[in-house]
Design a protein around this motif. Sequence first.
Motif, PDB file in Angstrom:
ATOM      1  N   CYS A 165       0.859  -1.198   0.000  1.00  0.00           N
ATOM      2  CA  CYS A 165       0.000   0.000   0.000  1.00  0.00           C
ATOM      3  C   CYS A 165       0.887   1.238   0.000  1.00  0.00           C
ATOM      4  O   CYS A 165       1.820   1.334   0.779  1.00  0.00           O
ATOM      5  CB  CYS A 165      -0.909   0.005   1.228  1.00  0.00           C
ATOM      6  N   ILE A 166       0.568   2.185  -0.889  1.00  0.00           N
ATOM      7  CA  ILE A 166       1.303   3.446  -0.901  1.00  0.00           C
ATOM      8  C   ILE A 166       0.444   4.570  -0.307  1.00  0.00           C
ATOM      9  O   ILE A 166       0.851   5.726  -0.232  1.00  0.00           O
ATOM     10  CB  ILE A 166       1.805   3.782  -2.338  1.00  0.00           C
ATOM     11  N   CYS A 212      -2.514   5.778  -1.406  1.00  0.00           N
ATOM     12  CA  CYS A 212      -2.971   6.732  -2.430  1.00  0.00           C
ATOM     13  C   CYS A 212      -4.305   7.371  -2.087  1.00  0.00           C
ATOM     14  O   CYS A 212      -4.608   8.464  -2.551  1.00  0.00           O
ATOM     15  CB  CYS A 212      -3.072   6.035  -3.786  1.00  0.00           C
ATOM     16  N   CYS A 238      -5.992  -0.578  -7.462  1.00  0.00           N
ATOM     17  CA  CYS A 238      -5.032  -0.290  -6.384  1.00  0.00           C
ATOM     18  C   CYS A 238      -3.582  -0.410  -6.876  1.00  0.00           C
ATOM     19  O   CYS A 238      -3.202  -1.427  -7.464  1.00  0.00           O
ATOM     20  CB  CYS A 238      -5.272  -1.301  -5.262  1.00  0.00           C
ATOM     21  N   CYS A 252      -8.920   3.829  -1.557  1.00  0.00           N
ATOM     22  CA  CYS A 252      -9.768   3.053  -0.640  1.00  0.00           C
ATOM     23  C   CYS A 252     -10.834   3.946  -0.009  1.00  0.00           C
ATOM     24  O   CYS A 252     -12.016   3.586   0.059  1.00  0.00           O
ATOM     25  CB  CYS A 252      -8.919   2.432   0.479  1.00  0.00           C
TER      26      CYS A 252
HETATM   27  S1  SF4 Z   1      -5.962   1.670  -3.160  1.00  0.00           S
HETATM   28 FE1  SF4 Z   1      -5.981   1.518  -0.927  1.00  0.00          FE
HETATM   29  S2  SF4 Z   1      -4.630  -0.221  -0.439  1.00  0.00           S
HETATM   30 FE2  SF4 Z   1      -4.217   0.396  -2.562  1.00  0.00          FE
HETATM   31  S3  SF4 Z   1      -2.493   1.828  -2.386  1.00  0.00           S
HETATM   32 FE3  SF4 Z   1      -4.368   3.037  -2.409  1.00  0.00          FE
HETATM   33  S4  SF4 Z   1      -4.873   3.336  -0.232  1.00  0.00           S
HETATM   34 FE4  SF4 Z   1      -3.392   1.626  -0.357  1.00  0.00          FE
END
Ligand code: SF4
Length: 421
Positions: A24-25, A27, A68, A30
Amino acid sequence: MSTPAPIVGRTATSIAEVVESGLCIGCGLCEALSGGSLSMSLAEHGAMRPAPVDGFGPGQEAAVLAACPGVVAPGRGVGDAIWGPASLLAMAWSGEPDVRHRAATGGVLTALGRHLLATDQVSFVLHVGPDPDAPMRSRWVMSETPEDVLANAGSRYGPTAPLAGLQVAVERNEPFAVIAKPCDIGAVAMRARADEGLRTNLVATMAMVCGGQSRLSKSQAVLDDFGLTEDQLQLFRYRGYGNPGATRIETAAGTAHEKSYLEMWEDESGWDLDARCTICPDALGEMADVAAADAWPGGAPTGEDDGFNAIAVRSEAGRALVNAAVESGHLVLGEEMTAREFDHLQPHQERKKVALRARFEGRATAGLPTIATPGLRLDECAEGLDPERADAERAGTERRAGQGRYSEVAVRLEPGPSTDF
Ligand code: SF4
Ligand SMILES: Cc1cc2nc3c(=O)[nH]c(=O)nc-3n(C[C@H](O)[C@H](O)[C@H](O)COP(=O)(O)OP(=O)(O)OC[C@H]3O[C@@H](n4cnc5c(N)ncnc54)[C@H](O)[C@@H]3O)c2cc1C
Ligand code: SF4
């Protein structure tokens, strides 16, 4: 949409697994797709993570997994093995001296955002900027005027979650642009395949070439060096106001403290990069319409200069945007370059890219998920790595996995399975 097969091993099957295996970065996608049932929060180790990771409603987690960055990093397939497709590789900078001075490098990303707003091609730009209530931290913003874009110029090295604002942006149902890191832009590209509103309203994406995102611990260490606490801060600027410019801290009491870029980078191990950055399949903004990088021969500055970006124009829309921004005076184009000249400006990126396949193999051998990389040519990149170094990269990654260096504890609604790998 089914997830394309990874080049090595397998991909994670849940967001909990993405987080727990260090992919997980943060981003923010989610949060954007969960309808408020989970949010991005600062984990104990100083990175942004979705919490609770099992808080999704029906269908939401599958939608996130399809885009993701811890599961898939798309590329455009064609082009130079390392740098991907580019109809133009060139030096560039903002045509407005104040923008060029204040921005991280030469102000290309800010210039393009300003151009899109000034010419009414977009209603807003989704990107990040300092949190006014906590200036060491960053938050997503929708800049609606050229002045707003400039107010949020500059590189933010700590955790950021620009895509936490993506659904809000889409729901406005107005044309917009996104400026973000390559991993974020890859997620936007994947999400657009499933979201017609995003496809319809997304006018342009711009990315910075990225060496990695540090955790908040790096910023805290800078404060510690000056004997300051976060509640004293009025400004925390990582760079800019010059190229590269100093990291500058100002307190409410009126004191100012600076560290030069080279002082900040003296000890690279102290940067505390997020784990995904060490195996980032695309740090070069392949899915962006335009990517902008620093342009220091050999990869590091030897002093301050007026601000020069190296840019890669990757799509027809990007080419049209750059041409129009030059015509309006927002952007200045300098000399054209070759991909090998780009390598010389970004030697660390070239080294990482050729090692990726071996690092993925190390993770797969250790039983950890990897990332699908459709269109990123990682097999071709790996041909640039000699067998001895490939073995060392593979073994090093496997060893770090065995030491638990990619393991994280995710926040769950219910206690989850063991996260030992
Ligand atoms: S989509 Fe969710 S799990 Fe994937 S990198 Fe982004 S915050 Fe992290
Ligand atoms: C974490 C990080 C690592 C980097 N590593 C490298 C590297 O190894 N090599 C290299 O050439 N360049 C690197 N850069 C890029 C470089 O610092 C400049 O961002 C780039 O050259 C563009 O310069 P500019 O003057 O056009 O940017 P500006 O005109 O100042 O615009 C910067 C834009 O980026 C957005 N932004 C800033 N920080 C973030 C963030 N963390 N996440 C999402 N969006 C953000 C801002 O909102 C702003 O719109 C890195 C940047 C970051 C943020
Ligand atoms: S190195 Fe890759 S994963 Fe890390 S922040 Fe940059 S683009 Fe994202």
